[in-house]
Enzyme design. Structure first.
Site, PDB file in Angstrom:
ATOM      1  N   ASP A 178       0.870  -1.174   0.000  1.00  0.00           N
ATOM      2  CA  ASP A 178       0.000   0.000   0.000  1.00  0.00           C
ATOM      3  C   ASP A 178       0.915   1.236   0.000  1.00  0.00           C
ATOM      4  O   ASP A 178       2.139   1.131   0.076  1.00  0.00           O
ATOM      5  CB  ASP A 178      -0.973  -0.024   1.187  1.00  0.00           C
ATOM      6  CG  ASP A 178      -2.201   0.847   0.905  1.00  0.00           C
ATOM      7  OD1 ASP A 178      -2.156   1.644  -0.056  1.00  0.00           O
ATOM      8  OD2 ASP A 178      -3.207   0.750   1.632  1.00  0.00           O
TER       9      ASP A 178
HETATM   10  C1  BGC Z   1      -5.097   3.141   0.153  1.00  0.00           C
HETATM   11  C2  BGC Z   1      -5.232   2.096  -0.920  1.00  0.00           C
HETATM   12  C3  BGC Z   1      -5.107   2.722  -2.275  1.00  0.00           C
HETATM   13  C4  BGC Z   1      -3.789   3.469  -2.362  1.00  0.00           C
HETATM   14  C5  BGC Z   1      -3.533   4.089  -3.714  1.00  0.00           C
HETATM   15  C6  BGC Z   1      -3.870   4.015  -0.049  1.00  0.00           C
HETATM   16  O1  BGC Z   1      -3.855   5.085   0.822  1.00  0.00           O
HETATM   17  O2  BGC Z   1      -5.056   2.509   1.411  1.00  0.00           O
HETATM   18  O3  BGC Z   1      -6.447   1.419  -0.781  1.00  0.00           O
HETATM   19  O4  BGC Z   1      -5.206   1.745  -3.264  1.00  0.00           O
HETATM   20  O5  BGC Z   1      -3.789   4.485  -1.378  1.00  0.00           O
HETATM   21  O6  BGC Z   1      -4.370   5.119  -3.991  1.00  0.00           O
END
Ligand code: BGC
Length: 746
Positions: free
Chosen positions: A289
């Site tokens: 993530d």
């Molecule tokens: C979130 C993810 C997301 C990623 C990219 C993160 O802050 O937890 O779910 O896919 O950002 O945008």
């Protein structure tokens, strides 16, 4: 021949070879793995590390900006994939740099959070789940993939499948609710919708199941907080939903921000390698993530970025999202022997295989068709589906005296409340590339439906949050002038989603005061709720004759909700997450344990029982609950036998009759309880459901077949099997209102 043109020739021969192997089985790791290997042989260590790095563009932001030099990095061959970049022109521009200006001409993957629609926005995922309609859910993801791929994208960071039992956590809006079995069916449907029958088609995209693992169980419902649970709970409730996506062939997995029992997922070798790769045989690629490698430092398991990069590479992470940890540290770590080059090669191979599966080596601009971009986005068919989906996600929570649907005789309607005419809020959180100005609000939907036949008044009343009561009197006087009032209350779109936990899940601000003032006018009042999570609203439930839960319905929200309010469609949604009476009951979910001192239903406040002094144990609305404009009656449950052998099929049936005066759909649910286990078992577990359309007066026999193996669970020694013994079986309209029978397995 110069060295560069020599390499160019080799890489393109590899590309040409693979374009001519159409007759070979497509989409397989083995087929493409060999081709990937032949490229890897040509790559420098830095080029390999580049493939393992994912950066956001500056087009949209989904986290803290950490670097803005992504274009230079692409040119230097230091990027394998880009996210938050779409539209054909922009994707083409970035892809051209990768393909024409880097030494090995390896195309980029383009990712984005396509969570509940890309341009055509569908209801938030928790609302979609309330349809219990996996075919509709799959179709919505198919449309999302068509639209996303028509704008240059080929990877979505979805499905988000985190099981959640705590409505304070804002990300419950992205998931399917509290049940693992239903969640697994929905997870698989989403993967199929995104990935279609072959990733080599130009309108399918890579899925990415997230957030692995158990991100939906943070302590106190606070986002990013610690997760700590027994192995049995992890295996029985939380992991199966990700497993369902893996079994459905999801192409990538995203690690979660949280720790589990002291180990952050991004550095958890057991989770990423032993379980996901070795036990579950996942052969796609694993991405972190957003900067979660870097976060191993504040987590307190790495002293610096190099140690963080080492831990996560060795745990099994293939791609670093946005953190530059791999880019900055992996080269030295390989040189020092802390990370083996074999580990790097395996990660790069998985990423290159994904690029092959997408067909990017055949045509890096495959997703860059201007024609598709114009034709395949927000067309009439997609919008019609979005409208139906918005309607079908609605859950009728209360309807005293059949105040809904709005009677034909009504000549003046007041549409009141902070969410009556808010375009942006209809999108909900994580709204992809959805545009607020294209959304239909409730007020617009009602005006579209009633044009020329009904006078529609409106008043804002109050804001969603804050303490300004100055508009309430005026709103009440608008209500007094009307035959019928529709009151749009709830949360705004930013009150759920990421980093949007709430300690109190009541109606925010002064909305209850607005509701009181409007209901006091004595007019027929229907509350339409917009929210991204279950709310604790016992007073509202007590006070208002009708409540329709509509979540955030997306682009066509207003039209879809109006179809329900006016009875053009009969509500059929049912909750997949319990609505508690109060925050103190949380976590509150239907498949709880009995305890050694269960509550006495005859005397819920009896001393020395598992109860509260100041609240019942029961929820406001249970899992599986939702009303219709018609009524259904259930006969007693019949079983094919009372006692079964372990290889028998258990066939349960019930006659369901539509006893009301209109056609309607009913979601018939089957639950089982294992009365005596090696470990304690839940008081009810969902094991089947059927969504059926019954014409008025019609009776249908609804039959379920389950196998004893469906009753398996994790024993003390963590073996997974079922036990002979006595069971109860329930069939009904929700997890509370059921008909019960019993059977045994010998
Ligand atoms: C979130 C993810 C997301 C990623 C990219 C993160 O802050 O937890 O779910 O896919 O950002 O945008």
């Amino acid at each position: 021949m110069t060295r560069i043109s020599f390499l160019f020739t080799i890489v393109f021969s590899v590309i040409i070879v693979c374009s001519s192997c159409r007759e070979q089985p497509a989409d397989t790791f083995d087929t493409y793995g060999k081709k990937a290997d032949s490229i890897i042989k040509l790559m420098t260590l830095d080029e390999k590390i580049g493939q393992m790095s994912l950066f956001t563009s500056d087009m949209s932001s989904t986290g803290p900006t950490m670097r803005d030099d992504y274009v230079d990095l692409i040119r230097e061959g230091k990027v394998g994939a880009v996210f938050n970049a779409f539209t054909v022109d922009f994707v083409r521009e970035l892809q051209k740099i990768a393909v024409e200006e880097t030494r090995l001409h390896i195309p980029l993957i383009f990712g984005f959070d396509v969570i509940h629609g890309h341009r055509t926005i569908f209801p938030i995922n928790l609302g979609q789940a309330a349809t219990w309609d996996t075919a509709m859910i799959e179709k919505s993801e198919r449309i999302a993939a068509i639209e996303a791929s028509a704008e240059g994208l080929n990877w979505t960071f979805a499905p988000m499948v985190d099981l959640a039992r705590d409505p304070r956590w804002g990300r419950v809006m992205e998931g399917a609710g509290e049940d693992a079995w239903l969640g697994g069916l929905i997870a698989a449907a989403r993967v199929k919708g995104f990935q279609g029958s072959s990733l080599s088609d130009n309108n399918t995209i890579l899925g990415c199941v997230k957030h692995f693992a158990a991100y939906g169980a943070p302590q106190g419902g606070r986002d990013y907080h610690v997760v700590d649970m027994s192995d049995r709970s992890l295996y029985e409730w939380y992991l199966p939903v990700y497993k369902a996506a893996v079994d459905a062939g999801v192409a990538s997995v995203m690690t979660s921000f949280n720790e589990i029992a002291g180990v952050p997922s991004t550095s958890n070798k057991w989770l990423l390698t032993d379980l996901l790769r070795d036990d579950w045989k996942f052969n796609g690629f694993i991405v972190t993530d957003y900067s979660s490698i870097n976060e191993l430092i504040p987590h307190g398991v790495a002293a610096d970025l190099a140690e963080a990069a080492k831990l996560s590479a060795n745990a099994g992470v293939d791609m670093d999202m946005q953190g530059s940890a791999f880019l900055n540290c992996l080269n030295n770590l390989v040189k020092s022997g802390d990370v083996s080059e074999k580990t790097i090669d395996e990660a790069v191979k998985r990423i290159l295989v994904a690029k092959y599966r997408l067909g990017l080596f055949d045509d890096p601009y495959k997703y860059c068709s201007k024609e598709r971009e114009e034709k395949e986005i927000m067309n009439a068919e997609q919008l019609a589906f979005a409208r139906e989906f918005a309607a079908k996600s609605c859950v009728l929570l209360k309807n005293e005296n059949n105040i809904l649907p709005v009677p034909e005789s009504v000549r003046t309607i007041a549409v009141i409340g902070p969410l009556a005419d808010s375009k942006a809020d209809m999108l909900g959180f994580w709204s992809g590339a959805g545009q607020a100005e294209k959304c239909v609000t409730l007020l617009e939907g009602i005006r579209n439906r009633t044009a020329g036949t009904v006078n529609v008044f409106t008043a804002h009343g109050c804001n969603v949050a804050g303490d300004d009561v100055s508009g309430i009197n005026q709103a009440a006087s608008v209500a007094r002038r009307s035959d019928y009032v529709i009151l749009a209350l709830g949360e705004d779109r930013m009150m759920s989603g990421e980093a949007a936990s709430r300690a109190d899940i009541a109606l925010p601000g002064v909305q209850m005061q607005l509701a009181e003032a409007i209901i006091k006018t004595g007019k027929p009042v229907v509350v339409v709720l917009f929210n991204g999570r279950p709310l604790a609203i016992p007073e509202l439930d007590h006070m208002s004759p009708a409540i329709l839960e509509t979540w955030f319905g997306g682009t066509e929200a207003g039209n879809g909700i109006t179809d329900i309010l006016f009875g053009d469609l009969n509500p059929s949604g049912k909750l997949t997450m319990t609505f508690p009476l109060n925050v103190g009951q949380i976590p509150l979910f239907y498949n709880s344990k009995n305890t050694g001192r269960p509550i006495n239903p005859e005397n819920p406040y009896e001393k020395f029982r598992s109860n509260y002094l100041d609240s019942p144990n029961t929820p406001l609305y249970p899992f599986g609950y939702g009303l219709s404009y018609t009524t259904f009656s259930y006969s007693d449950v019949k079983l094919n036998k009372e006692s079964f052998e372990s290889n028998d099929q258990i066939v349960a049936s019930v006659d369901v009759t539509n006893t009301g005066d209109r056609d309607g759909e009913e979601i018939v649910q089957l639950y089982v309880r294992d009365l005596v286990g090696d470990v304690t078992r839940p008081v009810k577990e969902l094991k089947g459901f059927k969504k059926v359309l019954l014409r008025k007066g019609e009776t249908a026999t609804i039959t379920f077949t389950i196998n004893p193996a469906d009753l398996s669970y994790y024993h003390q020694d963590m073996s997974y099997s079922f036990d002979p013994g006595d069971f109860e079986l329930f069939i009904g309209a929700n997890s509370r209102d059921t008909k019960k029978t019993a059977f045994s397995i010998r």
